[in-house]
Design a protein around this motif. Sequence first.
Motif, PDB file in Angstrom:
ATOM      1  N   MET B   1      18.065  -6.662  18.992  1.00 44.87           N
ATOM      2  CA  MET B   1      18.080  -5.983  17.692  1.00 44.87           C
ATOM      3  C   MET B   1      17.107  -6.641  16.734  1.00 44.87           C
ATOM      4  N   SER B   2      16.283  -5.824  16.143  1.00 44.55           N
ATOM      5  CA  SER B   2      15.259  -6.357  15.256  1.00 44.55           C
ATOM      6  C   SER B   2      15.093  -5.474  14.040  1.00 44.55           C
ATOM      7  N   THR B   3      14.438  -6.038  13.057  1.00 45.61           N
ATOM      8  CA  THR B   3      14.174  -5.292  11.830  1.00 45.61           C
ATOM      9  C   THR B   3      12.696  -4.945  11.770  1.00 45.61           C
ATOM     10  N   LEU B   4      12.409  -3.649  11.543  1.00 44.09           N
ATOM     11  CA  LEU B   4      11.027  -3.219  11.383  1.00 44.09           C
ATOM     12  C   LEU B   4      10.796  -2.965   9.903  1.00 44.09           C
ATOM     13  N   THR B   5       9.780  -3.626   9.372  1.00 41.63           N
ATOM     14  CA  THR B   5       9.527  -3.493   7.934  1.00 41.63           C
ATOM     15  C   THR B   5       8.134  -2.942   7.683  1.00 41.63           C
ATOM     16  N   PHE B   6       8.072  -1.879   6.900  1.00 35.21           N
ATOM     17  CA  PHE B   6       6.773  -1.385   6.432  1.00 35.21           C
ATOM     18  C   PHE B   6       6.595  -1.945   5.038  1.00 35.21           C
ATOM     19  N   HIS B   7       5.533  -2.730   4.842  1.00 34.64           N
ATOM     20  CA  HIS B   7       5.330  -3.338   3.540  1.00 34.64           C
ATOM     21  C   HIS B   7       4.073  -2.759   2.895  1.00 34.64           C
ATOM     22  N   GLU B   8       4.264  -1.916   1.899  1.00 32.90           N
ATOM     23  CA  GLU B   8       3.162  -1.297   1.151  1.00 32.90           C
ATOM     24  C   GLU B   8       2.046  -0.805   2.052  1.00 32.90           C
ATOM     25  N   VAL B   9       2.435  -0.007   3.031  1.00 25.41           N
ATOM     26  CA  VAL B   9       1.461   0.488   4.019  1.00 25.41           C
ATOM     27  C   VAL B   9       0.694   1.688   3.460  1.00 25.41           C
ATOM     28  N   SER B  10      -0.631   1.594   3.511  1.00 23.78           N
ATOM     29  CA  SER B  10      -1.472   2.738   3.157  1.00 23.78           C
ATOM     30  C   SER B  10      -2.326   3.110   4.366  1.00 23.78           C
ATOM     31  N   VAL B  11      -2.483   4.401   4.579  1.00 24.99           N
ATOM     32  CA  VAL B  11      -3.375   4.873   5.635  1.00 24.99           C
ATOM     33  C   VAL B  11      -4.329   5.862   5.000  1.00 24.99           C
ATOM     34  N   ARG B  12      -5.612   5.609   5.201  1.00 24.12           N
ATOM     35  CA  ARG B  12      -6.628   6.465   4.591  1.00 24.12           C
ATOM     36  C   ARG B  12      -7.591   6.917   5.674  1.00 24.12           C
ATOM     37  N   TYR B  13      -7.874   8.206   5.684  1.00 22.01           N
ATOM     38  CA  TYR B  13      -8.933   8.705   6.567  1.00 22.01           C
ATOM     39  C   TYR B  13     -10.057   9.168   5.668  1.00 22.01           C
ATOM     40  N   GLY B  14     -11.124   8.390   5.589  1.00 20.73           N
ATOM     41  CA  GLY B  14     -12.213   8.730   4.675  1.00 20.73           C
ATOM     42  C   GLY B  14     -11.675   8.748   3.261  1.00 20.73           C
ATOM     43  N   ALA B  15     -11.887   9.868   2.572  1.00 21.40           N
ATOM     44  CA  ALA B  15     -11.445   9.946   1.186  1.00 21.40           C
ATOM     45  C   ALA B  15      -9.998  10.416   1.107  1.00 21.40           C
ATOM     46  N   HIS B  16      -9.441  10.793   2.254  1.00 25.10           N
ATOM     47  CA  HIS B  16      -8.120  11.401   2.254  1.00 25.10           C
ATOM     48  C   HIS B  16      -7.041  10.349   2.504  1.00 25.10           C
ATOM     49  N   THR B  17      -6.169  10.155   1.535  1.00 29.16           N
ATOM     50  CA  THR B  17      -5.111   9.164   1.690  1.00 29.16           C
ATOM     51  C   THR B  17      -3.853   9.849   2.218  1.00 29.16           C
ATOM     52  N   VAL B  18      -3.392   9.423   3.404  1.00 26.30           N
ATOM     53  CA  VAL B  18      -2.222  10.039   4.005  1.00 26.30           C
ATOM     54  C   VAL B  18      -0.946   9.339   3.544  1.00 26.30           C
ATOM     55  N   LEU B  19      -1.002   8.012   3.477  1.00 20.26           N
ATOM     56  CA  LEU B  19       0.172   7.246   3.038  1.00 20.26           C
ATOM     57  C   LEU B  19      -0.216   6.339   1.876  1.00 20.26           C
ATOM     58  N   HIS B  20       0.582   6.367   0.818  1.00 16.88           N
ATOM     59  CA  HIS B  20       0.320   5.535  -0.354  1.00 16.88           C
ATOM     60  C   HIS B  20       1.343   4.408  -0.415  1.00 16.88           C
ATOM     61  N   GLU B  21       0.961   3.217  -0.059  1.00 15.01           N
ATOM     62  CA  GLU B  21       1.808   2.033  -0.235  1.00 15.01           C
ATOM     63  C   GLU B  21       3.281   2.314   0.073  1.00 15.01           C
ATOM     64  N   VAL B  22       3.517   2.734   1.294  1.00 16.80           N
ATOM     65  CA  VAL B  22       4.881   3.051   1.704  1.00 16.80           C
ATOM     66  C   VAL B  22       5.615   1.782   2.113  1.00 16.80           C
ATOM     67  N   SER B  23       6.766   1.550   1.526  1.00 15.03           N
ATOM     68  CA  SER B  23       7.605   0.420   1.926  1.00 15.03           C
ATOM     69  C   SER B  23       8.929   0.960   2.442  1.00 15.03           C
TER      70      SER B  23
END
Lengths: 601, 244
Positions: B1-23
């Motif tokens: 059992m483990s904990t998965l943490t997303f810490h302020e994750v952003s994903v950008r493809y070129g000028a297009h931002t798909v994820l904005h600092e997702v925690s």
Amino acid sequence: MRAALRRPVGLAGVVLLVLVLAAAVFGPVVWGDRATAVDTADLLAGPSAEHWIGTDNLGRDLFARVLVAARLSILLALAATAISMVLGFLLGAAPMLAGRRLGRLITAAVNVLVAFPGLLLVLFFAVVFGVGARGAALAVGLAGAPAFARLCHTLIAGISERDYVAAARIAGVGRVRMLLRHVLPNIAEPVIVYATMAAGGVLLTFAGLSFLGLGVQAPDYDWGRLMQDGLNGIYIHPLAALGPGIAVVLAGLAFNLTGEAFASAPRRAHVLPKAGQPAPATAPAAGSVLSADDLRVTIPGPNGPIHAVRGVTFAVGDGEAVGVVGESGSGKSVTALAVAGLLEPPVRVEAAHLVVAGEDLLAPGAHRRLGTALAVVFQDPMTSFNPAHRVGPQLAEVSRFHQGMGRKAAFARAVDRLNAVRIGDPARRARQYPFEFSGGMRQRAMIGMGLMGDPRLIVADEPTTALDVTVQRQVLELLADVRRETGAALLLISHDVSVVTDVCDRVLVMYAGRVVEELPAKDLRTLARHPYTRALVAAVPDMETDLDRPLAVIPGLPVDPVETPAGCAFAPRCPLADDHCRTVAPPLLDGVACHKAGEAP
Amino acid sequence: MSTLTFHEVSVRYGAHTVLHEVSLEVGAGRTVGLVGESGCGKSTLARAAVGLAPVTSGAILLDGRPVPSRGRRPVQMVFQDPYSSLDPRMTVGDSIAEAMPGRPGRMERQTEIARLLGLVHLDAARAGDLPGQLSGGQRQRVALARALAARPRVILADEITSALDVSVQGAVLNLIRDMRRDLGLSMLFISHNLAVVRYVADHVAVLHAGRIVEHGPTARVLGDPRHDYTRHLLASAHPLKEHT
């Protein structure tokens, strides 16, 4: 394989290929002595009974030499093709093997090379590698590599998009193993077909090189070499040059025809057995916009005819909304297509009657006469519009074709209809292309297209399945509003019980090509009597589902539509079924087709 | 059992931002539902966690350490389309065995394949079948067995029931709940279907236009939504009775 052999082209190609390969394998063994036997008494002779296409300047039999030359010619062609293939595959797989940046560079280089004329490349490499059989094989092989690389690159790019490649990557499968286990087996088929055809071209190139003196050197000889030898006497003994030429043509054809036949091997057309006596025609139900009696749809399939719809009787009253629910394979969508008159031979549609808006759909030309009385909305809003045309004119076409309106009037109506399906700023939207519309908007525009005329029936096949929940609701509300405003009837096909209960008055539940239950939509969740309907309703979690109990499931698998059982099709999965259920199919009586209707499981 | 943490994750493809600092945190042994409409970035978030989408900024941590993006991932993913997620030319057993850690011997491999198929309620005799011989629901179970074969610490389930028939969907959802109970798996369960998420998840996060707009215990978020968008989603999920 068999499909390819069944066609004359494929058969001719394969027979020819076998002959050519046999000559390559056995030629030197059988005719080797004859081909080298010098006969100074018979130099440069013409065709005779003894020497079919004459002799060369040492009196050797040319026909035997052509047959013996088959081995070297074919071997060289195959070697060069193999070089092209391996090199092409490696170059094509570069993005996968060498990482993104280097891969992009290699792909760009390949694209430049593909643009060069092939012959120029061959001559360039032939000069680089030097005169001789080995040099020529390398030259031809290298020159063919870019085309192979392009093909492999495209195929591999298609495969690496697949989820199973992503899954393998996550599972830690390395690049080389990925290429060998997941990519290669899945692109092998088209690559081999292409290679077979390419081998024919390579054969020709080789003959050309040897003919120019850049290929095989004496004392060895291939077909090109023999052609060059025969050229000197072409005006005296044309067959001496033409003989090897014919061999090249035949061998090239053998490769090309075989490849061609495999590339375009058509799916075998399956034929249905002859139709039985048509059922005596019956009269449509009174006051109905759609009436079907004993509707049967049979689709030819590889394992025998598929009985997609097996005797469905139902009617939709004027202005009524009827839902059809069922899982994949239940025949609900095929029923919708039959009702919309969209099934064509070889699919067979039979019925005692099938009448939509007063038109007999079983009579020829009914679909055209139906005109705009019927509107159809499909599942996939991406494919229901032509992407190359603007939305407005596509709608307008309906009115121009069916109602004979002018271009301007039809376009104005299209804008009006887009407004009716609540598309904001319809005048601007009508001038846009389908890709500029969101999925929900496209589906609304599709309904708008159905409203160009004056529909009496709207057939909607899974209209909201491809849409988001929020948009789904808007489209359903729109359908309800359209019904209220136009008084059109609705036949709504869906796998989603809640969608159907929301919009429809009455619901038909289909299983294995039959209607198993017919009941008012409001009773679906509480008063269903067929065990399948109950299970279907219970299997779907909603916002009130008890979280402490497992969801109801229907054990087993749906029946194979090729082998429909004698008894109730649901019996193998039904908790109530007994021997009677398994042998006697229950008729639809009083809204339910079940021997055990209403019994508690 | 483990904990998965997303810490302020952003994903950008070129000028297009798909994820904005997702925690977002997927706690040990928890099932976290991620809901939102198509195009909001749900799948991208999952793909970023296994290295299939490039993370522009932020970090994805497994028990405080970055999730490796090479080799066998300790985080496994199950895909939406069971018709594209299994290699059509590989038997069920081979597909599953490929994900197993180490180099198990033949006997060991057979036993493990049988055990995994049993876990997803499939007959061990299915190991020799090609995916073409299986139904959609059976394929999805094989995909799940393959994910389990890698001994993952966290599983990402990306719309795993939306391509399935309703009767099969129920069986797969039951299986997910059984596995959480019996194996104590941590799971990120992505779906656009609120009723499904409500049934399997103990926490819910609502993703809208690349941002998490609300998250919390399932009963709280669905019973007492605080963000307008969540309310909008919930309103859509309830039947529109007023029209009939």
